[in-house]
Design a protein around this motif. Structure first.
Motif, short mmCIF file in Angstrom:
data_model
loop_
_atom_site.label_atom_id
_atom_site.label_comp_id
_atom_site.label_asym_id
_atom_site.label_seq_id
_atom_site.Cartn_x
_atom_site.Cartn_y
_atom_site.Cartn_z
N LYS A 1 8.26 -2.96 5.38
CA LYS A 1 8.03 -1.72 4.31
C LYS A 1 8.02 -1.82 3.07
N GLU A 2 8.69 -2.07 2.79
CA GLU A 2 9.20 -2.53 1.08
C GLU A 2 7.77 -3.15 0.30
N VAL A 3 7.69 -4.51 1.01
CA VAL A 3 6.81 -4.95 1.02
C VAL A 3 4.87 -4.82 1.50
N VAL A 4 5.39 -4.68 2.53
CA VAL A 4 3.57 -3.61 3.83
C VAL A 4 3.62 -2.43 3.64
N SER A 5 1.84 -2.72 3.69
CA SER A 5 2.07 -0.95 4.12
C SER A 5 0.59 -0.92 4.49
N TRP B 1 -5.07 -3.46 9.54
CA TRP B 1 -5.19 -3.83 8.25
C TRP B 1 -4.78 -3.26 7.14
N LEU B 2 -3.66 -5.00 6.75
CA LEU B 2 -2.41 -4.41 6.49
C LEU B 2 -1.78 -5.38 5.29
N LYS B 3 -2.24 -4.34 3.85
CA LYS B 3 -1.58 -4.35 2.67
C LYS B 3 -0.25 -4.86 1.86
N VAL B 4 -0.53 -6.42 1.11
CA VAL B 4 1.20 -6.70 1.11
C VAL B 4 0.93 -6.41 -0.61
N ASP B 5 2.08 -6.70 -0.63
CA ASP B 5 2.00 -6.40 -2.57
C ASP B 5 2.66 -6.59 -3.29
N LEU C 1 -3.73 -8.13 -2.62
CA LEU C 1 -3.34 -9.26 -0.63
C LEU C 1 -3.56 -8.18 0.31
N PHE C 2 -4.28 -8.69 1.27
CA PHE C 2 -4.75 -7.84 2.25
C PHE C 2 -4.06 -9.45 3.60
N PHE C 3 -3.73 -8.96 4.66
CA PHE C 3 -4.17 -9.53 5.48
C PHE C 3 -4.97 -8.69 6.65
N ARG C 4 -5.74 -9.27 8.24
CA ARG C 4 -5.92 -8.62 9.22
C ARG C 4 -6.15 -9.05 10.67
N ALA C 5 -5.40 -8.29 11.42
CA ALA C 5 -4.73 -8.44 12.84
C ALA C 5 -5.17 -7.59 13.85
N THR C 6 -6.00 -8.27 14.89
CA THR C 6 -7.10 -7.72 15.69
C THR C 6 -6.27 -7.47 17.25
N PHE C 7 -6.03 -6.34 17.88
CA PHE C 7 -5.09 -5.88 18.84
C PHE C 7 -6.23 -5.67 19.84
N ALA C 8 -7.38 -6.88 20.23
CA ALA C 8 -8.17 -7.06 21.19
C ALA C 8 -8.26 -7.70 22.27
N ALA C 9 -7.29 -8.90 21.73
CA ALA C 9 -7.22 -9.74 23.09
C ALA C 9 -5.92 -9.79 23.53
#
Length: 558
Positions: free
Chosen positions: A460-464, A475-479, A527-535
């Motif tokens: 949590k110190e770098v990802v929100s 949608w994950l924001k990386v500091d 800086l972002f990354f996207r993760a899906t919970f679809a499948a």
């Protein structure tokens, strides 16, 4: 806008300098937008904030009066045949000035027009090349489908309904069907079959009920194909220097659709609810066509959901600047509660309360006919069907049909007849809404699994993040400012690539945020990354997030 939704807004370079763009969103007060006329926009009252709500009982009563639908091979149909009375609604405003030269130059397909005469009694056709159904090598198709509200695979296997589609069900006096394989396997109108068109028209009326009278729906080959078709209708790329306005982070495929058409993409600032209308209004007010040209939009991958007031403010900005809107919401029915849940659809929830819980669409508040809405069965029934529909004013849909006649000629007949048998004959509107209610509950449980995983495994110190309330993505924001490489002068894209490659090495695939950037030709500042919970299963989803967390920690040297 709703998660994963696309909204395109456009104006022309030959308009005042504020024209020529598109976008989505704003939370600010509508009073700040000088030239808008909010009094003409339907108030948020009635079912789901929609005016003069149409009910399933209304639809059933209308069908009973109309009797059995007779629509043989290549029958012409129109939404106007299936809509209820549009009492008290104004007609739409002309949007012809938004159309591209390509779209304006299209003429009706002669052979498609000739097919309208097939309904003439006693007519012997030697005209269009409709093959004889006798030579279609499929006699029947049998499906096993769930009985609402028992939608699980186990329930379907043990007590699902057997649905048979024969070749001549319509002409068989013992069956008196409405849609069969002799019709579905043949050529059809570009609008799609009358049978499925009736269902989607009624569904649109139940959920959106556009507040002007001359709206129409038309079947499509899914939203991606419909978007490409619509962009060509509205934009003329390099010649007119048209642009597409969208959120800063948009649907990657929409961006990739616009690029080869010569349409420049312009990103609009956004927050947790998506695009900011004040930012859109400021951009359009200071728009210089000689520098930036005209405009259009695509969707957001962030899990954000625009509330009612923000949508209304966005629509007012579109009216103020005479911008055309493309509203594409494939995840519209997957609007999830913010709080964690443990069940699927609540026992006490009714179809009426489900519809009322949905945030009203831009289509439902469109008093001008400046919104073209795209809907799809892909995300909520089966992606492989490649069937969806668009809804807009009669004039816009007429141009859409002219394009479809020489492009894709409408969606697959096999897909249409299967969807019709499932959604209309077997489930009906009430059963389909119960399916959507169940689906929302199931995806909410998946979302909650990922909520627990990111809380447990991400630094949590770098990802929100914000908990997604719609769609299928986190949608994950990386500091990046804390990354040692950034502090040493490394570009953000290199850090992103480093983390992405580390994820692959650790056995997890996540999407890079840069793939969704509206303005690909500029350097990112976040800086972002996207993760899906679809499948993925709950176990695999949890393990994947753990691996992603390890990759971030390793890169940041935590």
């Amino acid at each position: 806008m709703i998660n994963g939704s696309d909204v395109a807004l456009r104006g022309h370079e030959n308009k005042p300098s504020s024209d020529g763009a598109s976008a989505l969103g704003t939370h600010g007060p509508a009073a700040k937008l000088k030239d808008a006329n909010p009094s003409e926009i339907p108030p948020a009252s009635g079912l789901g904030g929609r005016q003069n709500a149409v009910t399933i009982s209304d639809i059933l009563e209308r069908r009973a009066k109309a009797g059995r639908l007779i629509a043989p091979t290549a029958s012409y149909s129109d939404s106007d045949m299936f809509k209820g009375p549009q009492v008290g609604k104004p007609k739409s405003k002309s949007m012809e000035h938004h159309l591209s030269p390509e779209s304006l130059s299209r003429h009706p397909c002669s052979l498609k027009q000739a097919a309208r005469h097939l309904k003439t009694p006693g007519l012997i056709s030697l005209g269009g090349g409709l093959p004889c159904a006798e030579y279609f090598p499929i006699d029947s198709i049998t499906l096993k489908v769930p009985n609402p509200p028992h939608f699980s695979e186990a329930a379907t296997a043990s007590s699902g309904a057997e649905v048979r589609i024969g070749k001549y069900d319509v002409t068989d006096p013992t069956i008196q069907g409405t849609y069969d394989l002799s019709i579905a396997l043949n050529y059809a109108q570009a609008t799609g079959s009358a049978q499925l068109s009736r269902f989607v028209t009624e569904h649109t009326e139940l959920v959106h009920n556009p507040p002007y009278s001359d709206w129409r729906s038309c079947l499509t080959v899914g939203s991606t194909g419909a978007l490409e078709q619509t962009l060509r209708m509205l934009c003329d790329g390099p010649e007119r220097k048209d642009c597409m306005l969208t959120e800063e982070y948009s649907f990657a495929t929409a961006l990739e659709t616009a690029g080869p058409l010569g349409i420049k993409v312009v990103g609009i600032k956004m927050d947790e609810q998506g695009l900011l209308p004040e930012a859109m209004d400021e951009l359009l007010t200071n728009w210089k066509p000689e520098e930036r040209g005209g405009a259009e939009e695509a969707g957001n991958p962030t899990g954000a959901t625009q509330g009612l007031e923000r949508r209304r403010a966005l629509y007012e900005v579109a009216r103020k600047h005479d911008v055309f809107v493309i509203e594409d919401e494939p995840y519209y029915y997957i609007q999830m509660p913010l709080e964690m849940t443990t069940g699927s659809a609540k026992e006490e929830e009714t179809v009426e309360s489900f519809i009322a819980s949905l945030i009203p669409s831009l289509l439902s508040m469109d008093v001008d006919g400046r919104v073209l809405r795209m809907d799809s069965f892909s995300k909520v029934v089966v992606p492989g069907s490649r069937v969806g529909w668009v809804t807009a004013s009669e004039d816009i849909i007429e141009r859409f049909i002219r394009h479809a006649e020489v492009c894709n000629q409408g969606p697959s007949g096999i897909s249409q007849v299967i969807l019709y048998k499932l959604l209309d004959e077997q489930w009906g509107h009430e059963g389909y809404f119960k399916w959507l209610m169940n689906l929302r509950g199931e995806y909410t449980k998946r979302r909650d699994t990922m909520v627990a995983a990111v809380e447990k495994f991400l630094p949590k110190e770098v990802v929100s993040w914000s908990v997604p309330v719609s769609g299928m993505f986190y949608w994950l924001k990386v500091d990046h400012t804390q990354h040692p490489g950034i502090q040493a002068g490394k570009p953000i894209l290199e850090v992103e690539e480093e983390i992405f490659n580390s994820c692959i090495a650790k056995g997890v695939l996540v999407a890079r945020g840069s793939w969704f950037r509206a303005e690909q030709d500029t350097e990112p500042n976040e800086l972002f990354f996207r993760a899906t919970f679809a499948a993925a299963t709950a176990e695999n989803m949890t393990e994947a997030i753990r691996r992603f967390g390890d990759a971030v920690r390793e890169s940041f040297k935590l």
